[in-house]
Design a protein around this motif. Sequence first.
Motif, short mmCIF file in Angstrom:
data_model
loop_
_atom_site.label_atom_id
_atom_site.label_comp_id
_atom_site.label_asym_id
_atom_site.label_seq_id
_atom_site.Cartn_x
_atom_site.Cartn_y
_atom_site.Cartn_z
N GLY A 109 -32.01 15.68 1.93
CA GLY A 109 -33.21 15.40 1.17
C GLY A 109 -34.24 16.50 1.32
N LYS A 110 -35.32 16.40 0.55
CA LYS A 110 -36.40 17.37 0.61
C LYS A 110 -37.61 16.74 1.30
N TRP A 111 -38.33 17.60 2.02
CA TRP A 111 -39.52 17.13 2.74
C TRP A 111 -40.56 16.63 1.72
N ALA A 112 -41.08 15.42 1.97
CA ALA A 112 -42.05 14.82 1.04
C ALA A 112 -43.35 14.43 1.73
N GLY A 113 -43.42 14.63 3.05
CA GLY A 113 -44.64 14.26 3.77
C GLY A 113 -44.87 12.76 3.73
N PHE A 114 -46.10 12.39 3.37
CA PHE A 114 -46.46 10.96 3.33
C PHE A 114 -46.38 10.41 1.91
N ALA A 115 -45.64 11.07 1.04
CA ALA A 115 -45.55 10.63 -0.36
C ALA A 115 -44.94 9.24 -0.48
N ASN A 116 -43.92 8.95 0.32
CA ASN A 116 -43.29 7.63 0.26
C ASN A 116 -44.26 6.53 0.70
N TYR A 117 -45.07 6.82 1.71
CA TYR A 117 -46.06 5.83 2.17
C TYR A 117 -47.12 5.61 1.10
N ALA A 118 -47.59 6.69 0.48
CA ALA A 118 -48.58 6.56 -0.58
C ALA A 118 -48.01 5.76 -1.75
N LYS A 119 -46.75 6.02 -2.10
CA LYS A 119 -46.10 5.29 -3.18
C LYS A 119 -45.98 3.81 -2.84
N MET A 120 -45.66 3.50 -1.58
CA MET A 120 -45.49 2.11 -1.17
C MET A 120 -46.79 1.33 -1.33
N PHE A 121 -47.91 1.92 -0.96
CA PHE A 121 -49.19 1.21 -1.05
C PHE A 121 -49.66 1.07 -2.50
N ARG A 122 -49.15 1.91 -3.40
CA ARG A 122 -49.54 1.82 -4.81
C ARG A 122 -48.55 1.00 -5.64
N ASP A 123 -47.40 0.71 -5.09
CA ASP A 123 -46.31 0.09 -5.83
C ASP A 123 -46.61 -1.39 -6.12
N PRO A 124 -46.75 -1.78 -7.39
CA PRO A 124 -47.03 -3.20 -7.70
C PRO A 124 -45.87 -4.13 -7.34
N VAL A 125 -44.63 -3.64 -7.45
CA VAL A 125 -43.49 -4.47 -7.08
C VAL A 125 -43.48 -4.73 -5.57
N MET A 126 -43.90 -3.72 -4.80
CA MET A 126 -43.99 -3.90 -3.35
C MET A 126 -45.01 -4.98 -3.00
N ARG A 127 -46.12 -5.00 -3.72
CA ARG A 127 -47.13 -6.04 -3.47
C ARG A 127 -46.56 -7.42 -3.78
N ILE A 128 -45.81 -7.52 -4.88
CA ILE A 128 -45.18 -8.80 -5.22
C ILE A 128 -44.20 -9.22 -4.14
N ALA A 129 -43.41 -8.26 -3.64
CA ALA A 129 -42.42 -8.56 -2.60
C ALA A 129 -43.08 -9.03 -1.32
N VAL A 130 -44.19 -8.38 -0.92
CA VAL A 130 -44.91 -8.78 0.30
C VAL A 130 -45.49 -10.18 0.14
#
Length: 292
Positions: free
Chosen positions: A48-69
């Motif tokens: 994979g390629k280095w993405a830093g904290f991009a996955n974490y930022a995506k998780m907090f913005r993800d509407p489906v993630m909010r529904i899942a939580v």
Amino acid sequence: MLRNRRTELLTAFVLVAPFLAVYGWLFLYPTFQMIEMTFLKAPLIGEGKWAGFANYAKMFRDPVMRIAVLNTAYFVLLTVIPGTIVALSIALMVRRLKGFMQSLILAAFFLPYVLPVTVVYVLWDWMTNLQFGMLQGPIALIAGEPTNIWRTTGWFMPGAAILTIWWTNGFSILLFLAGLRNIPAELYEAAELDGATRWQMFTRVTFPLLWPVTVLCLTIQLILQLKIFDQVYLFAQGGQTRATMVMVQYIYEQAFQKNNGGYSATIALALFVIVLAFSLFQFQVLRVRSVK
């Protein structure tokens, strides 16, 4: 004395080393690998390629993630405390039985716990079938008409919660029954001589002495229900999977259906932190209550 101390330490290390090696290989190493993957934009298998904290930022913005939580939290509220109360109530009733009848009733309550999820799915799919399901009578009394609860968003989580309590409560019942059998009968005799009612016996004798078992059941149920997946995944097939999405189901979708290894690892790490935090909190509650 120093030589004996070194010998003891060496012996202890030799005895513990196999466990540490297996634990590190099967748990610590995969955990560190998962944490590393959260900083990558990577497939499930491969570089994979280095993405830093991009996955974490995506998780907090993800509407489906909010529904899942929210769905996972809702399911936990519907199952953990109600399920523990039901298990304690059943254990108190089973305890009053004697001999073969007690064993028979206990086996009847424990039987669902040993069933695989596929059998549970088939049973409940048959019992809630819109055309001939035996549970459509009670459902119609509440809803006003026969309802397919697995295709109705408002019914789905309560239905899954009732199913789960029926399925998993056998183990909690056994724990409570073991705890009740360890309470000395002399305490109840003394309370009865003092004129205590049954409710007073329960609140002043039974429940305080069952507190460690209660916290253990709550902790086990909390960890299990935070990882809810099987029944939701099976009953949601062909329906509104987004509306009933839970965290483990979302991890499965991102990892095995969309091949987003980095993002699925981020969600898995978030779930791991939630489970760990709640487990430590309940352990602290038990410790404080024990000190009192």
